[in-house]
Design a protein around this motif. Structure first.
Motif, PDB file in Angstrom:
ATOM      1  N   ALA A  76       3.089  -6.080  68.167  1.00 51.75           N
ATOM      2  CA  ALA A  76       3.042  -6.598  66.798  1.00 51.75           C
ATOM      3  C   ALA A  76       2.644  -8.066  66.788  1.00 51.75           C
ATOM      4  O   ALA A  76       1.835  -8.501  65.967  1.00 51.75           O
ATOM      5  N   ARG A  77       3.220  -8.861  67.690  1.00 53.27           N
ATOM      6  CA  ARG A  77       2.881 -10.291  67.756  1.00 53.27           C
ATOM      7  C   ARG A  77       1.416 -10.484  68.141  1.00 53.27           C
ATOM      8  O   ARG A  77       0.731 -11.337  67.571  1.00 53.27           O
ATOM      9  N   ALA A 253      -4.896  -5.247  57.437  1.00 54.24           N
ATOM     10  CA  ALA A 253      -4.263  -4.928  58.724  1.00 54.24           C
ATOM     11  C   ALA A 253      -3.254  -6.007  59.109  1.00 54.24           C
ATOM     12  O   ALA A 253      -2.182  -5.698  59.645  1.00 54.24           O
ATOM     13  N   LEU A 254      -3.572  -7.269  58.815  1.00 52.66           N
ATOM     14  CA  LEU A 254      -2.646  -8.370  59.115  1.00 52.66           C
ATOM     15  C   LEU A 254      -1.359  -8.239  58.310  1.00 52.66           C
ATOM     16  O   LEU A 254      -0.256  -8.455  58.848  1.00 52.66           O
ATOM     17  N   LYS A 255      -1.489  -7.893  57.048  1.00 50.16           N
ATOM     18  CA  LYS A 255      -0.307  -7.716  56.204  1.00 50.16           C
ATOM     19  C   LYS A 255       0.601  -6.631  56.764  1.00 50.16           C
ATOM     20  O   LYS A 255       1.841  -6.790  56.837  1.00 50.16           O
ATOM     21  N   GLU A 256       0.019  -5.532  57.190  1.00 52.32           N
ATOM     22  CA  GLU A 256       0.791  -4.419  57.752  1.00 52.32           C
ATOM     23  C   GLU A 256       1.491  -4.820  59.043  1.00 52.32           C
ATOM     24  O   GLU A 256       2.673  -4.502  59.251  1.00 52.32           O
ATOM     25  N   ILE A 260       5.637  -5.120  60.118  1.00 56.29           N
ATOM     26  CA  ILE A 260       6.214  -4.495  61.321  1.00 56.29           C
ATOM     27  C   ILE A 260       6.926  -5.546  62.169  1.00 56.29           C
ATOM     28  O   ILE A 260       8.044  -5.328  62.673  1.00 56.29           O
ATOM     29  N   LEU A 261       6.294  -6.709  62.333  1.00 57.71           N
ATOM     30  CA  LEU A 261       6.883  -7.773  63.151  1.00 57.71           C
ATOM     31  C   LEU A 261       8.180  -8.284  62.544  1.00 57.71           C
ATOM     32  O   LEU A 261       9.166  -8.509  63.265  1.00 57.71           O
ATOM     33  N   ASP A 266      14.082  -8.842  63.063  1.00 57.15           N
ATOM     34  CA  ASP A 266      15.409  -8.782  62.438  1.00 57.15           C
ATOM     35  C   ASP A 266      16.398  -7.990  63.282  1.00 57.15           C
ATOM     36  O   ASP A 266      17.621  -8.123  63.107  1.00 57.15           O
ATOM     37  N   LYS A 267      15.867  -7.162  64.195  1.00 55.18           N
ATOM     38  CA  LYS A 267      16.751  -6.385  65.054  1.00 55.18           C
ATOM     39  C   LYS A 267      17.239  -7.224  66.233  1.00 55.18           C
ATOM     40  O   LYS A 267      16.559  -8.131  66.700  1.00 55.18           O
TER      41      LYS A 267
END
Length: 454
Positions: A76-77, A253-256, A260-261, A266-267
Motif C-alpha cells: 500500500a505504501r 487509483a491513488l485515492k483507493e 487501504i493504507l 490504524d491496526k
C-alpha cells in the motif's frame, strides 16, 4: 596520446551491481548455508523451549498473520508513493513543456530548407573507389552542431524554456542525404514568435554550424524553400488528451490505495515471537551479504579495465567503439539471459558498434594503414579485424599485433603504422599492463588515434 598520471579509477556502481548479480548462484548458496546454520541453531533452541511448555501453536500462526500484514502495508505504501510520483511527473511535464501548452487547433509552424553543394575541388579529389557522398558528412556536421552548446538564458528568453528535452519538442533539424538538403523548423503559439525563433536558429545554422561544417568539407549552402503557416496539430491534441486521461486514472487509483493504507496503519501489529523463520532469514541475508562483500572487494582490487571511458579519461583517446561483454556463467540461458537483457537494454548491438568504428576509421584514416594492437591476444584482434574489414571494403588497411607487452614486433609496427588503435578487453585487460603499453607507444612515437573496448 598523453597519460594522465592523476587519474584514479572510479567505481561504477551499476557495473559492480551486475558483477555481483552474475554470481547469483554462489551468493544464493552462501545465503542458504547461512539460513540453514542459523535456522538449525534456532530450531534446537526452540525445541528445548517448546519441551518446557513455552512455545504454542498460536505463536506459529502469528508468523503467517504478521507476514500478510506487513506485505499489505508495504504494498500500500509503495503504491501510494508510486502513484503520487507518477501524477507529479505528468503534471510537471504539462506545466513545464512549452509544446504541451500550445493550442493544437492553432499552432504556428515555420521552416527553412537548404541545399548543400560540395565544392567541385572536393569531389575531384575523391578516389574513384570511394562511394561515399561528402555531402553526407556535411549534413551530419550541421545536425550535430546546431542544437549543441545552446545558452540556457537565451533559450529561456527565446523559447520560454531552457531544458533541452523541451527545446527539442519545439525546434527540429533534419538532413536528407538522398537530396543533400537540411531543414530547420520551429513550432510556436504565434506567427511573430516562430519567425523570430526561426531567424535565431537560421542565423546559428549559417554561422556557428556552417563554420564547423566547412571544416568538414568545403561547400555552398543555398536556401531552397521556406514557409510560415498556421496548422492543426492532431498529435499534440491526442497527447494532451492521453496525459489528462492517465492522470485521472492515477488519481482514482491513488485515492483507493490511500484508503487501504489508512486502514492498515490504524491496526496494531501483533507482538513478534522469536522463531526459526526469523533466524533463517537473518542467516540468509548475512550469508549472501558476506559473499557479496568479498566479491565486491575483489572487484575493487582487481585492477582490470571495466569500460572504454577509462581509456578515454586515462589517455585522452576517443573511444571508437565499445562492445557489450557479458559476464554471465551461462550466457543467453535462464536468469543469466534476463540479467543480460537488463544490463544491455540500452547498449548498441555488435553490428551497430562495428559500423561506428568503421565510420570513424573511414573519416580519420581513409586510404591509410591502421594497426590494431593491445594487451589482448592476437586471435581476438584478428576476429575484430575481420569484422571491420568486411565493411571497410579496403578503404582503410588494417594490421594486428596482439600481446603487445610480449610481442617484439608490435612496438616496431606501431611506430611504422600511419595510426594505431588500442584494443583492450573489458573485465580482463589489466590497467598496469595497459599503462606500460601506453608508455612504450609514446616512447616509440606511435600515432595513437583512438581506442576500442571489446
Amino acid at each position: 596520446m598523453i597519460i594522465n598520471r592523476e587519474y584514479e579509477q572510479e567505481i561504477d556502481f551499476r557495473d559492480l551491481f551486475f558483477h555481483l548479480l552474475y554470481r547469483w548462484r554462489s551468493i544464493l548458496v552462501a545465503a542458504l548455508i547461512g539460513a540453514i546454520l542459523l535456522g538449525t541453531y534456532q530450531f534446537f533452541n526452540l525445541k528445548l523451549t517448546h519441551e518446557a511448555g513455552k512455545l504454542t501453536k498460536a505463536e506459529k500462526k502469528w508468523e503467517v498473520d504478521l507476514q500478510e500484514f506487513r506485505d499489505s502495508l508495504r504494498n500500500a505504501r509503495n503504491n501510494v508513493k508510486t502513484y503520487t510520483n507518477l501524477i507529479k511527473e505528468k503534471n510537471d511535464y504539462l506545466n513545464e513543456s512549452v509544446y504541451m501548452q500550445l493550442d493544437a487547433q492553432n499552432e504556428w509552424y515555420a521552416y527553412k530548407r537548404y541545399y548543400i553543394k560540395v565544392d567541385q575541388a572536393v569531389l575531384d579529389a575523391l578516389p574513384e573507389s570511394v562511394q561515399e557522398d561528402p555531402a553526407d558528412r556535411v549534413i551530419s556536421a550541421y545536425t550535430a552542431t546546431l542544437m549543441s552548446g545552446l545558452d540556457p538564458e537565451e533559450m529561456q528568453a527565446l523559447l520560454g524554456t531552457s531544458k533541452r528535452e523541451y527545446i527539442d519538442e519545439l525546434v527540429g533539424v533534419g538532413g536528407d542525404v538522398a537530396s543533400n538538403t537540411i531543414t530547420v523548423s520551429v513550432i510556436g503559439n504565434t506567427q511573430e514568435n516562430v519567425v523570430r525563433q526561426l531567424d535565431y536558429f537560421d542565423n546559428r545554422l549559417n554561422t556557428v554550424s556552417a563554420a564547423k561544417a566547412q571544416a568538414v568539407e568545403a561547400h555552398t549552402l543555398t536556401l531552397m524553400d521556406e514557409d510560415v503557416r498556421s496548422r492543426i496539430d492532431g498529435g499534440l491534441s491526442a497527447k494532451q488528451d492521453e496525459i489528462n486521461k492517465q492522470i485521472l486514472e492515477w488519481q482514482e487509483a491513488l485515492k483507493e490505495q490511500r484508503e487501504i493504507l489508512n486502514d492498515l496503519e490504524d491496526k496494531e501489529e501483533p507482538k513478534k515471537p522469536v522463531g526459526i523463520k526469523k533466524f533463517a532469514a537473518i542467516g540468509f541475508i548475512v550469508g549472501a551479504f558476506l559473499l557479496a562483500a568479498i566479491y565486491a572487494v575483489k572487484y575493487i582490487m582487481s585492477g582490470v579495465l571495466h569500460s572504454g571511458s577509462e581509456l578515454s579519461e586515462r589517455y585522452g583517446l576517443p573511444v571508437y567503439g565499445e562492445f557489450a561483454k557479458s559476464r554471465a556463467r551461462r550466457p543467453g540461458k535462464g536468469l543469466d539471459k534476463l540479467f543480460e537483457k537488463w544490463e544491455f537494454k540500452h547498449a548498441s548491438s555488435e553490428d551497430v558498434v562495428v559500423d561506428e568504428i568503421v565510420a570513424m576509421l573511414r573519416e580519420r584514416h581513409n586510404g591509410k594503414c591502421v594497426l590494431l594492437t593491445g594487451t589482448v591476444s592476437g586471435d581476438k584482434l584478428n576476429n575484430l579485424s575481420q569484422k571491420l574489414q568486411s565493411k571497410l571494403e579496403g578503404a582503410v588497411g588494417l594490421a594486428t599485433e596482439g600481446d603487445f607487452l610480449t610481442n617484439n614486433a608490435a612496438i616496431a609496427d606501431a611506430s611504422e603504422a600511419d595510426a594505431v588503435v588500442m584494443v583492450e578487453e573489458k573485465h580482463a585487460s589489466r590497467l598496469n599492463s595497459i599503462e606500460r603499453e601506453a608508455e612504450l607507444l609514446i616512447m616509440g612515437s606511435a600515432n595513437v588515434s583512438g581506442c576500442i573496448a571489446i
